[in-house]
Design a protein around this motif. Structure first.
Motif, short mmCIF file in Angstrom:
data_model
loop_
_atom_site.label_atom_id
_atom_site.label_comp_id
_atom_site.label_asym_id
_atom_site.label_seq_id
_atom_site.Cartn_x
_atom_site.Cartn_y
_atom_site.Cartn_z
N CYS A 1 1.01 -0.87 -0.07
CA CYS A 1 -0.06 0.37 -0.29
C CYS A 1 0.94 1.18 -0.51
O CYS A 1 2.13 1.73 0.35
CB CYS A 1 -0.92 -0.08 1.53
N PRO A 2 0.95 2.70 -1.26
CA PRO A 2 1.34 3.42 -0.65
C PRO A 2 1.28 4.63 0.47
O PRO A 2 1.96 5.17 0.28
CB PRO A 2 0.84 4.28 -2.29
N ALA A 3 0.35 4.32 1.72
CA ALA A 3 0.55 4.85 2.16
C ALA A 3 1.43 4.92 2.96
O ALA A 3 2.03 4.00 3.64
CB ALA A 3 -1.28 5.56 2.34
N HIS A 4 1.19 5.70 4.61
CA HIS A 4 2.24 5.45 5.43
C HIS A 4 1.68 5.39 6.87
O HIS A 4 2.14 6.19 7.55
CB HIS A 4 2.92 6.92 5.44
N CYS A 5 1.16 5.07 7.89
CA CYS A 5 0.38 4.47 8.27
C CYS A 5 1.26 4.12 9.73
O CYS A 5 2.73 3.07 9.73
CB CYS A 5 -0.82 3.50 8.35
N GLN A 6 1.65 4.83 10.18
CA GLN A 6 2.89 4.59 11.55
C GLN A 6 2.89 3.15 12.12
O GLN A 6 3.60 2.45 13.24
CB GLN A 6 2.58 5.76 12.39
N TYR A 7 1.41 2.39 12.46
CA TYR A 7 0.98 1.33 12.98
C TYR A 7 0.56 0.49 12.53
O TYR A 7 0.27 -0.87 12.49
CB TYR A 7 0.41 1.91 13.89
N CYS A 8 1.43 0.31 10.83
CA CYS A 8 0.97 -0.14 8.98
C CYS A 8 0.43 -1.57 9.91
O CYS A 8 1.46 -2.37 10.36
CB CYS A 8 0.94 0.28 8.32
N TYR A 9 -0.58 -2.37 9.70
CA TYR A 9 -0.97 -3.51 9.96
C TYR A 9 -0.45 -4.34 9.09
O TYR A 9 -0.27 -5.29 9.09
CB TYR A 9 -2.71 -3.74 9.62
N LEU A 10 0.11 -4.00 7.99
CA LEU A 10 0.89 -5.06 6.95
C LEU A 10 2.55 -4.72 7.46
O LEU A 10 3.64 -6.11 6.83
CB LEU A 10 1.47 -4.32 5.62
N ALA A 11 3.23 -4.42 8.13
CA ALA A 11 4.26 -4.05 8.73
C ALA A 11 5.27 -5.69 8.97
O ALA A 11 5.68 -6.22 9.06
CB ALA A 11 4.54 -3.05 9.67
N GLY A 12 3.82 -6.29 10.49
CA GLY A 12 4.66 -7.75 10.65
C GLY A 12 4.31 -9.20 9.05
O GLY A 12 4.53 -9.67 10.14
#
Ligand code: SF4
Length: 371
Positions: free
Chosen positions: A108-119
Motif C-alpha cells: 500500500c502506498p500510504a504511510h500509517c505509522q502502525y501499519c498492519y502490513l508491517a509484521g
C-alpha cells in the motif's frame, strides 16, 4: 458507565481526496501476458505515469537504496505489476473478518505509522498488484459453501461465504491505477457462484466515484476505516481525511452497497471518550435518511508484534506511537505468535465506551466483532 450524548461538533469541510500517482511502474514478463495488466497500464497512463518499464523477466530490482530511508521512499513510490504467488491462490481463513482472504495486491502506498502490513510482508514496502486477476477471481468458486469463520457464526451466516480483499493492501487506495477492486466487485456481483457470497473491502481512502454504477448486486460490503483526529491526523500519513471517508461511506450506501465502519486502530489517546463519541455522531449525521441502509461496525484496538514494532520503528524512527511492551498485555495467537494488546482494564474501558456510543448514535449498526 453510560455516556451522555453530546452534539457532534461541526465537521470540518471535507478536503479533496488524494490520488497516489506512482513515480515508476514495473511490469514483470509473466504479468504482461494477462488482460488485466493492460487495464492497469491504461489507468496508469490516464493518471499521468510516464515511467513504465516492461521487464524481460520476473525479477524486480533497483528498489533498494543506500539507506533504509531511501529504500522505503523508492518502494513506496513504485508500483509493480506481477502475477500472484501460487500460495496466495490457495485461500486462508481470516478470522474474525471473513471465511477467506483473497488478495488483489500486496502492499500500500500510504504511510500509517502502525501499519498492519508491517509484521506480515517482508522486504521493501512496494505495492505489487496482480495482473492475473481473472484467475484469482475464477478461483473463488471452489470456496463457496466451505467457510468456517463467518459462515459458521449464527449472527453472520446470512452474509454467505465471505471473501476479504483488504488484508494485504488498501484496494481503494490503488484503484485509480489498478481497476482491480471494481473488477472484483463486478465479478462477485454478476457471477453465478451457486450459493450466496460477499466480497469485503475496507479502506482509508475516499475516491468512490468509479464504484457507484457497478453491478455490485448488494454482494460487496465496503467499509471505511475511521478514527478521531488524534489517531488519524498523527499516524495515518498519505491517506484521505476522515471527513471525506465518511462522505464516501454515505455515497456508496446511497448507491445500494452494504457498508461498514472499521473503527481502527482504537487507542486511548487524548480526550478519547469525547473524540469517539464525536466521530460516531458525525457518521450518524452523514448517514441519516439513507433508505435501506445496511451498516456494520468492526472494532479493532491497537496492537503490535515484536516484528511489526521493529519494522515500524525502522520506517518511522521518530514516531510517537506508543509501542511499549511494558504497557501492554501479551497475548499468544495461533502457533504461539506474540501480540501486545492493551491491558484488560484499558481494553474493557475502551470497549464499554465505544460500543455504548455505537448503540446510542448508530442503533441500526450491527457490531460484527471487537478485538
Ligand atoms: S492504509 Fe492500511 S495498508 Fe496502507 S499504510 Fe495505512 S494501515 Fe497500512
Amino acid at each position: 458507565m453510560t455516556t451522555a450524548l453530546s452534539a457532534p461538533t461541526a465537521a470540518p469541510a471535507p478536503a479533496r481526496t488524494r490520488l497516489w500517482i506512482p513515480q515508476r511502474v514495473l511490469v514483470t514478463r509473466s504479468a504482461q501476458e494477462h488482460p488485466h495488466t493492460a487495464e492497469i497500464l491504461r489507468r496508469c497512463e490516464a493518471a499521468g505515469v510516464d515511467d513504465v518499464e516492461l521487464l524481460r523477466n520476473d525479477r524486480i530490482t533497483g528498489v533498494r537504496g543506500e539507506s533504509e530511508r531511501e529504500t522505503y521512499a523508492r518502494a513506496k513510490s513504485a508500483l509493480a505489476v506481477v502475477t500472484s504467488p501460487a500460495s496466495s491462490r490457495l485461500l486462508d481463513p481470516i478470522p474474525p473478518s471473513a471465511d477467506w482472504r483473497v488478495d488483489l495486491a500486496r502492499g500500500c502506498p500510504a504511510h500509517c505509522q502502525y501499519c498492519y502490513l508491517a509484521g506480515s510482508l517482508s522486504g521493501p514496502p512496494m505495492t505489487r498488484v496482480y495482473g492475473d486477476l481473472e484467475e484469482i477471481l475464477a478461483g473463488l468458486d471452489a470456496y463457496v459453501g466451505h467457510g468456517t469463520i463467518t459462515s459458521t457464526n449464527a449472527d453472520r451466516a446470512g452474509e454467505g461465504t465471505t471473501f476479504e480483499a483488504s488484508c494485504y493492501t488498501d484496494p481503494l487506495g490503488i484503484e485509480h491505477v489498478t481497476g482491480s477492486l471494481s473488477a472484483a466487485i463486478r465479478h462477485v456481483g454478476t457471477h453465478d457462484f451457486g450459493g450466496p457470497v460477499q466480497l469485503r473491502a475496507t479502506t482509508k481512502f475516499a475516491a468512490v466515484d468509479g464504484l457507484l454504477d457497478l453491478p455490485h448486486g448488494g454482494r460487496t460490503r465496503l467499509r471505511f476505516s475511521v478514527g478521531p483526529e488524534s489517531v488519524v491526523g498523527r499516524f495515518e500519513g498519505g491517506t484521505d481525511p476522515v471527513a471525506t471517508r465518511i462522505e464516501a461511506l454515505a455515497t456508496v450506501a446511497r448507491a445500494g452497497y452494504p457498508v461498514g465502519l472499521t473503527i481502527a486502530p482504537i487507542m486511548p489517546v487524548g480526550d478519547w471518550r469525547t473524540a469517539y463519541g464525536d466521530l460516531l455522531g458525525r457518521v450518524a449525521a452523514a448517514l441519516e435518511g439513507i433508505d435501506g441502509l445496511d451498516l456494520t461496525a468492526e472494532c479493532i484496538t491497537h496492537r503490535f508484534t515484536p516484528g511489526s514494532k521493529e519494522t515500524l520503528e525502522s520506517w518511522y524512527p521518530r514516531t510517537r506511537l506508543e509501542m511499549d511492551p511494558e504497557q501492554r498485555r501479551t497475548k499468544r495467537g495461533r502457533f504461539g505468535a506474540v501480540k501486545h494488546v492493551y491491558p484488560d482494564d484499558v481494553m474493557a474501558d475502551l470497549r464499554e465506551h465505544v460500543t455504548s456510543e455505537l448503540a446510542e448514535r448508530l442503533p441500526g449498526a450491527r457490531v460484527l466483532y471487537w478485538t
